[in-house]
Motif scaffolding. Structure first.
Motif, PDB file in Angstrom:
ATOM      1  N   GLU A  35       0.820  -1.207   0.000  1.00 17.58           N
ATOM      2  CA  GLU A  35       0.000   0.000   0.000  1.00 17.58           C
ATOM      3  C   GLU A  35       0.856   1.260   0.000  1.00 17.58           C
ATOM      4  O   GLU A  35       0.513   2.251  -0.652  1.00 17.58           O
ATOM      5  CB  GLU A  35      -0.958  -0.020   1.191  1.00 17.58           C
ATOM      6  N   ALA A  36       1.970   1.233   0.704  1.00 19.75           N
ATOM      7  CA  ALA A  36       2.879   2.388   0.717  1.00 19.75           C
ATOM      8  C   ALA A  36       3.467   2.621  -0.668  1.00 19.75           C
ATOM      9  O   ALA A  36       3.605   3.771  -1.107  1.00 19.75           O
ATOM     10  CB  ALA A  36       3.994   2.179   1.743  1.00 19.75           C
ATOM     11  N   GLU A  37       3.801   1.551  -1.362  1.00 14.40           N
ATOM     12  CA  GLU A  37       4.333   1.689  -2.725  1.00 14.40           C
ATOM     13  C   GLU A  37       3.272   2.242  -3.656  1.00 14.40           C
ATOM     14  O   GLU A  37       3.560   3.108  -4.484  1.00 14.40           O
ATOM     15  CB  GLU A  37       4.850   0.338  -3.237  1.00 14.40           C
ATOM     16  N   ALA A  38       2.051   1.762  -3.530  1.00 12.26           N
ATOM     17  CA  ALA A  38       0.958   2.291  -4.356  1.00 12.26           C
ATOM     18  C   ALA A  38       0.795   3.785  -4.104  1.00 12.26           C
ATOM     19  O   ALA A  38       0.712   4.582  -5.052  1.00 12.26           O
ATOM     20  CB  ALA A  38      -0.340   1.543  -4.064  1.00 12.26           C
ATOM     21  N   GLU A  39       0.799   4.175  -2.842  1.00 10.09           N
ATOM     22  CA  GLU A  39       0.659   5.587  -2.489  1.00 10.09           C
ATOM     23  C   GLU A  39       1.822   6.403  -3.048  1.00 10.09           C
ATOM     24  O   GLU A  39       1.629   7.503  -3.574  1.00 10.09           O
ATOM     25  CB  GLU A  39       0.582   5.735  -0.974  1.00 10.09           C
ATOM     26  N   ARG A  40       3.030   5.860  -2.953  1.00 10.81           N
ATOM     27  CA  ARG A  40       4.211   6.557  -3.487  1.00 10.81           C
ATOM     28  C   ARG A  40       4.062   6.799  -4.988  1.00 10.81           C
ATOM     29  O   ARG A  40       4.494   7.829  -5.514  1.00 10.81           O
ATOM     30  CB  ARG A  40       5.465   5.728  -3.213  1.00 10.81           C
ATOM     31  N   LEU A  41       3.429   5.851  -5.677  1.00 10.32           N
ATOM     32  CA  LEU A  41       3.226   5.962  -7.121  1.00 10.32           C
ATOM     33  C   LEU A  41       1.985   6.767  -7.482  1.00 10.32           C
ATOM     34  O   LEU A  41       1.694   6.969  -8.663  1.00 10.32           O
ATOM     35  CB  LEU A  41       3.118   4.559  -7.738  1.00 10.32           C
ATOM     36  N   GLY A  42       1.234   7.203  -6.472  1.00 12.11           N
ATOM     37  CA  GLY A  42       0.004   7.954  -6.726  1.00 12.11           C
ATOM     38  C   GLY A  42      -1.134   7.066  -7.196  1.00 12.11           C
ATOM     39  O   GLY A  42      -2.014   7.525  -7.938  1.00 12.11           O
ATOM     40  N   LEU A  43      -1.126   5.815  -6.760  1.00 14.58           N
ATOM     41  CA  LEU A  43      -2.143   4.848  -7.167  1.00 14.58           C
ATOM     42  C   LEU A  43      -2.916   4.352  -5.954  1.00 14.58           C
ATOM     43  O   LEU A  43      -2.434   4.422  -4.831  1.00 14.58           O
ATOM     44  CB  LEU A  43      -1.490   3.632  -7.833  1.00 14.58           C
ATOM     45  N   PHE A  44      -4.094   3.831  -6.224  1.00 14.01           N
ATOM     46  CA  PHE A  44      -4.793   3.037  -5.215  1.00 14.01           C
ATOM     47  C   PHE A  44      -4.128   1.670  -5.222  1.00 14.01           C
ATOM     48  O   PHE A  44      -3.559   1.251  -6.231  1.00 14.01           O
ATOM     49  CB  PHE A  44      -6.278   2.886  -5.569  1.00 14.01           C
ATOM     50  N   ALA A  45      -4.221   0.940  -4.119  1.00 14.59           N
ATOM     51  CA  ALA A  45      -3.614  -0.397  -4.050  1.00 14.59           C
ATOM     52  C   ALA A  45      -4.181  -1.316  -5.127  1.00 14.59           C
ATOM     53  O   ALA A  45      -3.446  -2.100  -5.737  1.00 14.59           O
ATOM     54  CB  ALA A  45      -3.813  -1.007  -2.667  1.00 14.59           C
TER      55      ALA A  45
END
Length: 109
Positions: free
Chosen positions: A54-64
């Motif tokens: 989830e942190a990676e998704a957020e870093r990429l500006g994406l939803f999980a």
């Protein structure tokens, strides 16, 4: 169609396979931390994996769920098609006008 549980599991596996340092970290968690939370080591590890995902998704500006689709789609075009389909479902469930929804989330119509 939202990402399935099977797709999410595949995405988590690919995510972890691409991050050997995370695998090492997860494989060496302190079992006392799991115990303190009233969880098994496996449950605690899974929770940390999901948090990293989830942190990676957020870093990429994406939803999980978008990261799940991105990691499991056969092609970038397939990802975009699936992503728009899910966004349309979300807009429909929220009772929002599609154009308004696209504007709100910065989607190409």
């Amino acid at each position: 169609m939202a990402a399935t549980e099977q797709q999410h599991e595949q995405a988590l596996k690919k995510f972890l396979d691409e991050r050997p340092e995370l695998r090492v970290e997860l494989d060496n968690l302190n079992p006392l931390l799991a115990q303190a939370k009233g969880e098994t080591v496996a449950q605690y590890r899974d929770e940390r994996l999901h948090e990293a995902f989830e942190a990676e998704a957020e870093r990429l500006g994406l939803f999980a769920w978008e990261l799940t689709l991105q990691l499991t789609a056969a092609t970038p075009e397939d990802y975009q098609a699936q992503r728009l389909e899910v966004h349309k479902e979300v807009a429909e469930m929220a009772g929002m006008d599609w154009l308004e929804y696209c504007e709100l989330y910065g989607l190409a119509k």
